[in-house]
Design an enzyme around this catalytic site. Structure first.
Site, PDB file in Angstrom:
ATOM      1  N   GLU A 113       0.831  -1.213   0.000  1.00 62.04           N
ATOM      2  CA  GLU A 113       0.000   0.000   0.000  1.00 62.04           C
ATOM      3  C   GLU A 113       0.862   1.258   0.000  1.00 62.04           C
ATOM      4  O   GLU A 113       0.583   2.207  -0.725  1.00 62.04           O
ATOM      5  CB  GLU A 113      -0.944   0.021   1.208  1.00 62.04           C
ATOM      6  CG  GLU A 113      -2.092  -0.966   1.126  1.00 62.04           C
ATOM      7  CD  GLU A 113      -3.158  -0.598   0.099  1.00 62.04           C
ATOM      8  OE1 GLU A 113      -3.102   0.498  -0.494  1.00 62.04           O
ATOM      9  OE2 GLU A 113      -4.054  -1.428  -0.116  1.00 62.04           O
ATOM     10  N   ASN A 142      -7.396   9.358  -5.798  1.00 60.80           N
ATOM     11  CA  ASN A 142      -8.192   8.408  -6.578  1.00 60.80           C
ATOM     12  C   ASN A 142      -9.044   9.138  -7.614  1.00 60.80           C
ATOM     13  O   ASN A 142      -9.310  10.327  -7.483  1.00 60.80           O
ATOM     14  CB  ASN A 142      -9.084   7.591  -5.645  1.00 60.80           C
ATOM     15  CG  ASN A 142      -8.273   6.801  -4.651  1.00 60.80           C
ATOM     16  OD1 ASN A 142      -7.398   6.042  -5.022  1.00 60.80           O
ATOM     17  ND2 ASN A 142      -8.537   6.999  -3.366  1.00 60.80           N
ATOM     18  N   ASP A 198     -12.133   9.072  -8.095  1.00 55.09           N
ATOM     19  CA  ASP A 198     -13.416   9.573  -7.576  1.00 55.09           C
ATOM     20  C   ASP A 198     -13.252  10.842  -6.741  1.00 55.09           C
ATOM     21  O   ASP A 198     -14.215  11.352  -6.182  1.00 55.09           O
ATOM     22  CB  ASP A 198     -14.136   8.490  -6.768  1.00 55.09           C
ATOM     23  CG  ASP A 198     -13.456   8.157  -5.453  1.00 55.09           C
ATOM     24  OD1 ASP A 198     -12.340   8.672  -5.179  1.00 55.09           O
ATOM     25  OD2 ASP A 198     -14.035   7.367  -4.677  1.00 55.09           O
ATOM     26  N   SER A 227     -11.434  11.106  -4.002  1.00 56.73           N
ATOM     27  CA  SER A 227     -10.986  10.784  -2.646  1.00 56.73           C
ATOM     28  C   SER A 227      -9.475  10.575  -2.658  1.00 56.73           C
ATOM     29  O   SER A 227      -8.850  10.493  -3.720  1.00 56.73           O
ATOM     30  CB  SER A 227     -11.694   9.532  -2.125  1.00 56.73           C
ATOM     31  OG  SER A 227     -11.281   8.385  -2.846  1.00 56.73           O
ATOM     32  N   ASP A 229      -6.197   8.351  -0.543  1.00 59.35           N
ATOM     33  CA  ASP A 229      -5.769   7.332   0.409  1.00 59.35           C
ATOM     34  C   ASP A 229      -4.588   7.885   1.194  1.00 59.35           C
ATOM     35  O   ASP A 229      -3.694   8.503   0.612  1.00 59.35           O
ATOM     36  CB  ASP A 229      -5.355   6.049  -0.316  1.00 59.35           C
ATOM     37  CG  ASP A 229      -6.505   5.414  -1.078  1.00 59.35           C
ATOM     38  OD1 ASP A 229      -7.664   5.608  -0.669  1.00 59.35           O
ATOM     39  OD2 ASP A 229      -6.241   4.722  -2.071  1.00 59.35           O
ATOM     40  N   ASN A 279      -8.831   5.434   3.123  1.00 53.52           N
ATOM     41  CA  ASN A 279      -9.535   6.286   2.169  1.00 53.52           C
ATOM     42  C   ASN A 279     -10.387   7.374   2.825  1.00 53.52           C
ATOM     43  O   ASN A 279     -11.122   7.123   3.779  1.00 53.52           O
ATOM     44  CB  ASN A 279     -10.402   5.399   1.276  1.00 53.52           C
ATOM     45  CG  ASN A 279     -11.071   6.175   0.178  1.00 53.52           C
ATOM     46  OD1 ASN A 279     -12.215   6.586   0.315  1.00 53.52           O
ATOM     47  ND2 ASN A 279     -10.361   6.384  -0.916  1.00 53.52           N
ATOM     48  N   ASP A 311     -15.433  -4.394   9.398  1.00 53.13           N
ATOM     49  CA  ASP A 311     -16.617  -3.885   8.702  1.00 53.13           C
ATOM     50  C   ASP A 311     -17.318  -4.898   7.796  1.00 53.13           C
ATOM     51  O   ASP A 311     -18.308  -4.564   7.172  1.00 53.13           O
ATOM     52  CB  ASP A 311     -16.228  -2.641   7.887  1.00 53.13           C
ATOM     53  CG  ASP A 311     -17.430  -1.850   7.427  1.00 53.13           C
ATOM     54  OD1 ASP A 311     -18.305  -1.568   8.264  1.00 53.13           O
ATOM     55  OD2 ASP A 311     -17.500  -1.523   6.228  1.00 53.13           O
TER      56      ASP A 311
END
Length: 147
Positions: free
Chosen positions: A53, A64, A66, A68, A70, A77, A119
């Protein structure tokens, strides 16, 4: 002596900002924070995820498509888990500023990662883990470390 003190004081704030961990150093820190076998994932899984990562860099950020971003050693995120003040509709489920994920102190990253892995998707939430670590000999990531 005075110039040495000034030099140290100038660089002191930089030390608190971020860090690139060594593999075993990160494994030990993650173990201290309770990630070994957290939700059934061995420490090797976490170290492998961090490698792919962020390359063990707490200051890593990646934007990203979209909108957003990280953040940090586990690339958490901003759409879902933290607030960076610029991601529209951020849920901030870890209730933290994204900047907290960039610190050399990985406490905020670990605490948020524990929420993420709990989650429902487990470590599949991390694309790099899914693509590079899942189903591999992740124990290799902690082999030779004094834990």
């Amino acid at each position: 002596m005075r110039s040495l003190l000034i030099l140290v004081l100038c660089f002191l704030p930089l030390a608190a900002l971020g860090k690139v961990f060594g593999r075993c150093e990160l494994a030990a820190a993650m173990k201290r924070h309770g990630l070994d076998n957290y939700r059934g994932y061995s420490l090797g899984n976490w170290v492998c995820a961090a490698k792919f990562e962020s390359n063990f860099n707490t200051q890593a950020t990646n934007r990203n498509t979209d909108g957003s971003t990280d953040y940090g050693i586990l690339q958490i995120n901003s759409r879902w888990w933290c607030n960076d003040g610029r991601t529209p509709g951020s849920r901030n489920l870890c209730n933290i500023p994204c900047s907290a994920l960039l610190s050399s102190d990985i406490t905020a990253s670990v605490n948020c990662a524990k929420k993420i892995v709990s989650d429902g998707n487990g470590m599949n939430a991390w694309v790099a883990w899914r693509n590079r670590c899942k189903g591999t000999d992740v124990q290799a990531w902690i082999r030779g470390c004094r834990l």
